[in-house]
Design a protein around this motif. Structure first.
Motif, PDB file in Angstrom:
ATOM      1  N   LEU A  94      50.950  -6.121  26.649  1.00 25.95           N
ATOM      2  CA  LEU A  94      50.990  -4.817  27.303  1.00 25.95           C
ATOM      3  C   LEU A  94      52.138  -3.999  26.736  1.00 25.95           C
ATOM      4  N   LYS A  95      52.107  -2.720  27.003  1.00 18.53           N
ATOM      5  CA  LYS A  95      53.253  -1.874  26.648  1.00 18.53           C
ATOM      6  C   LYS A  95      54.298  -2.079  27.748  1.00 18.53           C
ATOM      7  N   LEU A  96      55.028  -3.185  27.648  1.00 21.25           N
ATOM      8  CA  LEU A  96      55.944  -3.557  28.716  1.00 21.25           C
ATOM      9  C   LEU A  96      57.107  -2.595  28.846  1.00 21.25           C
ATOM     10  N   ASP A  97      57.514  -1.945  27.757  1.00 21.65           N
ATOM     11  CA  ASP A  97      58.582  -0.970  27.887  1.00 21.65           C
ATOM     12  C   ASP A  97      58.095   0.252  28.672  1.00 21.65           C
ATOM     13  N   LEU A  98      56.825   0.601  28.566  1.00 19.06           N
ATOM     14  CA  LEU A  98      56.257   1.686  29.359  1.00 19.06           C
ATOM     15  C   LEU A  98      56.222   1.287  30.831  1.00 19.06           C
ATOM     16  N   ILE A  99      55.734   0.084  31.106  1.00 21.95           N
ATOM     17  CA  ILE A  99      55.686  -0.405  32.482  1.00 21.95           C
ATOM     18  C   ILE A  99      57.095  -0.528  33.053  1.00 21.95           C
ATOM     19  N   GLY A 100      58.019  -1.051  32.249  1.00 22.73           N
ATOM     20  CA  GLY A 100      59.406  -1.179  32.693  1.00 22.73           C
ATOM     21  C   GLY A 100      60.030   0.165  33.012  1.00 22.73           C
ATOM     22  N   GLY A 101      59.760   1.173  32.184  1.00 21.16           N
ATOM     23  CA  GLY A 101      60.274   2.516  32.448  1.00 21.16           C
ATOM     24  C   GLY A 101      59.746   3.066  33.759  1.00 21.16           C
ATOM     25  N   ILE A 102      58.461   2.843  34.009  1.00 20.86           N
ATOM     26  CA  ILE A 102      57.866   3.299  35.267  1.00 20.86           C
ATOM     27  C   ILE A 102      58.501   2.570  36.448  1.00 20.86           C
ATOM     28  N   ILE A 103      58.746   1.263  36.292  1.00 23.10           N
ATOM     29  CA  ILE A 103      59.389   0.489  37.362  1.00 23.10           C
ATOM     30  C   ILE A 103      60.790   1.021  37.650  1.00 23.10           C
ATOM     31  N   LEU A 104      61.575   1.299  36.601  1.00 23.10           N
ATOM     32  CA  LEU A 104      62.933   1.817  36.808  1.00 23.10           C
ATOM     33  C   LEU A 104      62.905   3.154  37.530  1.00 23.10           C
ATOM     34  N   ILE A 105      61.999   4.040  37.143  1.00 24.87           N
ATOM     35  CA  ILE A 105      61.894   5.339  37.814  1.00 24.87           C
ATOM     36  C   ILE A 105      61.447   5.153  39.265  1.00 24.87           C
ATOM     37  N   ALA A 106      60.536   4.210  39.495  1.00 22.56           N
ATOM     38  CA  ALA A 106      60.081   3.938  40.860  1.00 22.56           C
ATOM     39  C   ALA A 106      61.222   3.417  41.738  1.00 22.56           C
ATOM     40  N   LYS A 110      63.867   0.944  17.749  1.00 22.04           N
ATOM     41  CA  LYS A 110      64.404   2.070  18.491  1.00 22.04           C
ATOM     42  C   LYS A 110      64.109   1.991  19.986  1.00 22.04           C
ATOM     43  N   LYS A 111      63.413   0.961  20.423  1.00 20.85           N
ATOM     44  CA  LYS A 111      63.130   0.797  21.841  1.00 20.85           C
ATOM     45  C   LYS A 111      64.421   0.473  22.579  1.00 20.85           C
ATOM     46  N   MET A 112      64.444   0.796  23.877  1.00 24.24           N
ATOM     47  CA  MET A 112      65.621   0.523  24.681  1.00 24.24           C
ATOM     48  C   MET A 112      65.925  -0.971  24.670  1.00 24.24           C
ATOM     49  N   ASN A 113      67.160  -1.289  24.449  1.00 25.73           N
ATOM     50  CA  ASN A 113      67.586  -2.676  24.386  1.00 25.73           C
ATOM     51  C   ASN A 113      68.382  -3.011  25.645  1.00 25.73           C
ATOM     52  N   PRO A 114      67.811  -3.813  26.555  1.00 27.00           N
ATOM     53  CA  PRO A 114      68.539  -4.150  27.772  1.00 27.00           C
ATOM     54  C   PRO A 114      69.762  -5.029  27.523  1.00 27.00           C
ATOM     55  N   LEU A 115      69.925  -5.518  26.302  1.00 23.60           N
ATOM     56  CA  LEU A 115      71.105  -6.309  25.974  1.00 23.60           C
ATOM     57  C   LEU A 115      72.251  -5.449  25.449  1.00 23.60           C
ATOM     58  N   LEU A 124      67.205   6.053  32.199  1.00 25.09           N
ATOM     59  CA  LEU A 124      66.864   4.819  31.499  1.00 25.09           C
ATOM     60  C   LEU A 124      65.352   4.606  31.465  1.00 25.09           C
ATOM     61  N   GLY A 125      64.691   4.842  32.597  1.00 23.34           N
ATOM     62  CA  GLY A 125      63.239   4.699  32.642  1.00 23.34           C
ATOM     63  C   GLY A 125      62.546   5.714  31.754  1.00 23.34           C
ATOM     64  N   GLY A 126      63.024   6.952  31.784  1.00 28.06           N
ATOM     65  CA  GLY A 126      62.452   7.990  30.924  1.00 28.06           C
ATOM     66  C   GLY A 126      62.618   7.667  29.458  1.00 28.06           C
ATOM     67  N   THR A 127      63.761   7.120  29.096  1.00 31.25           N
ATOM     68  CA  THR A 127      63.999   6.712  27.709  1.00 31.25           C
ATOM     69  C   THR A 127      63.021   5.617  27.297  1.00 31.25           C
ATOM     70  N   MET A 128      62.803   4.656  28.174  1.00 32.12           N
ATOM     71  CA  MET A 128      61.860   3.578  27.863  1.00 32.12           C
ATOM     72  C   MET A 128      60.445   4.125  27.697  1.00 32.12           C
ATOM     73  N   ILE A 129      60.043   5.016  28.592  1.00 33.40           N
ATOM     74  CA  ILE A 129      58.700   5.596  28.514  1.00 33.40           C
ATOM     75  C   ILE A 129      58.547   6.418  27.243  1.00 33.40           C
ATOM     76  N   SER A 167      58.292   4.186  24.246  1.00 32.45           N
ATOM     77  CA  SER A 167      57.035   3.445  24.169  1.00 32.45           C
ATOM     78  C   SER A 167      55.883   4.329  23.714  1.00 32.45           C
ATOM     79  N   ILE A 168      55.963   5.607  24.000  1.00 32.82           N
ATOM     80  CA  ILE A 168      54.879   6.527  23.632  1.00 32.82           C
ATOM     81  C   ILE A 168      55.081   7.108  22.244  1.00 32.82           C
ATOM     82  N   PHE A 169      56.305   7.564  21.952  1.00 34.67           N
ATOM     83  CA  PHE A 169      56.533   8.345  20.737  1.00 34.67           C
ATOM     84  C   PHE A 169      57.177   7.593  19.587  1.00 34.67           C
ATOM     85  N   GLU A 170      57.908   6.530  19.851  1.00 38.46           N
ATOM     86  CA  GLU A 170      58.595   5.799  18.791  1.00 38.46           C
ATOM     87  C   GLU A 170      57.682   4.725  18.232  1.00 38.46           C
TER      88      GLU A 170
END
Length: 187
Positions: free
Chosen positions: A162-174, A96-101, A80-85, A88-91
Motif C-alpha cells: 500500500l501507499k503507507l506514507d499516504l495512509i500514515g499522513g492521513i492518520i497523522l492529520i486525523a 525524498k519520503k518523510m523519514n521518521p528516523l 508532518l501528515g501533509g508532507t507525507m501525503i 507519496s503523491i508527487f515525489e
C-alpha cells in the motif's frame, strides 16, 4: 491515584504515540532493534517529560498553556501528515519520503503526540499528587507501545503493498484533528 488508574492513564496517553509508531514502522525500510528503540525511546521520553513539565507549570501557567496546546499539536501533525501525503503523491524518488528516523521529524512527532501529557501533568498538579511514579509509568508504557507499533507497522507494511506514507499522513492529520476537536468543540 491508584496504580491501576495510573496504568490506564498511561495506556490512554500512549495511543497517539502508538499510532504514529505504527506509521513510522510502515514507512521505514530498515526495522532494526536500534531503529525501534530510537522511535520508542523518543516517544516514551516525551510522554514522561511533558507530564513532568505540565506538572511543574502547575496552576500558574495552566490557563495560558491550555489555551493553545491543541493548536500546536494540530499544526505539527498537519505539517508532518501533509508532507507525507504530498511526498507519496508527487515525489517519485523514494529517498525524498518523510523519514521518521530523522531526528527533527522524530522530535516534532514526540512533541505533537505528548501535548495531552502536558495537560495531564497540569491536572496532576491540581490534585497535589506526586509526579515521579506517574511520569515513569507513562514513559515506560508509551515506550513499550511505541516499540510494538514500529515492529507491527514494519511487518504489516512489508506484507501489503500500500501507499503507507499516504495512509500514515492521513492518520497523522486525523490525530491532530482529533486533538483539536477534543480541545475546542468537544471541550
Amino acid at each position: 491515584m491508584s496504580f491501576i488508574e495510573i496504568i490506564l492513564l498511561a495506556i490512554g496517553l500512549s495511543m497517539d504515540s502508538l499510532a504514529v509508531s505504527v506509521t513510522g514502522g510502515a514507512v521505514i525500510r530498515d526495522c532494526t532493534k536500534r531503529n525501534i528503540m530510537k522511535i520508542a525511546l523518543v516517544m516514551g521520553l516525551f510522554q514522561a517529560g511533558m507530564t513532568v513539565i505540565g506538572y511543574g507549570a502547575g496552576l500558574t501557567f495552566a490557563s495560558y498553556i491550555v489555551a493553545f496546546d491543541h493548536w500546536i499539536a494540530f499544526l505539527l501533525l498537519l505539517y508532518l501528515g501533509g508532507t507525507m501525503i504530498y511526498n507519496s503523491i508527487f515525489e517519485k524518488d523514494e529517498d525524498k519520503k518523510m523519514n521518521p528516523l530523522d531526528m527533527k521529524t522524530l522530535l516534532a512527532l514526540g512533541v505533537a503526540t505528548s501535548i495531552d501529557a502536558l495537560a495531564i501533568g497540569l491536572s496532576l498538579a491540581l490534585l497535589n499528587d506526586t509526579i515521579t511514579l506517574q511520569a515513569c509509568i507513562i514513559g515506560i508504557v508509551t515506550f513499550a507501545f511505541s516499540g510494538f507499533g514500529v515492529f507491527f507497522g514494519n511487518r504489516f507494511g512489508k506484507k501489503i503493498n500500500l501507499k503507507l506514507d499516504l495512509i500514515g499522513g492521513i492518520i497523522l492529520i486525523a490525530i491532530g484533528t482529533k486533538i483539536l476537536l477534543e480541545h475546542t468543540i468537544f471541550a
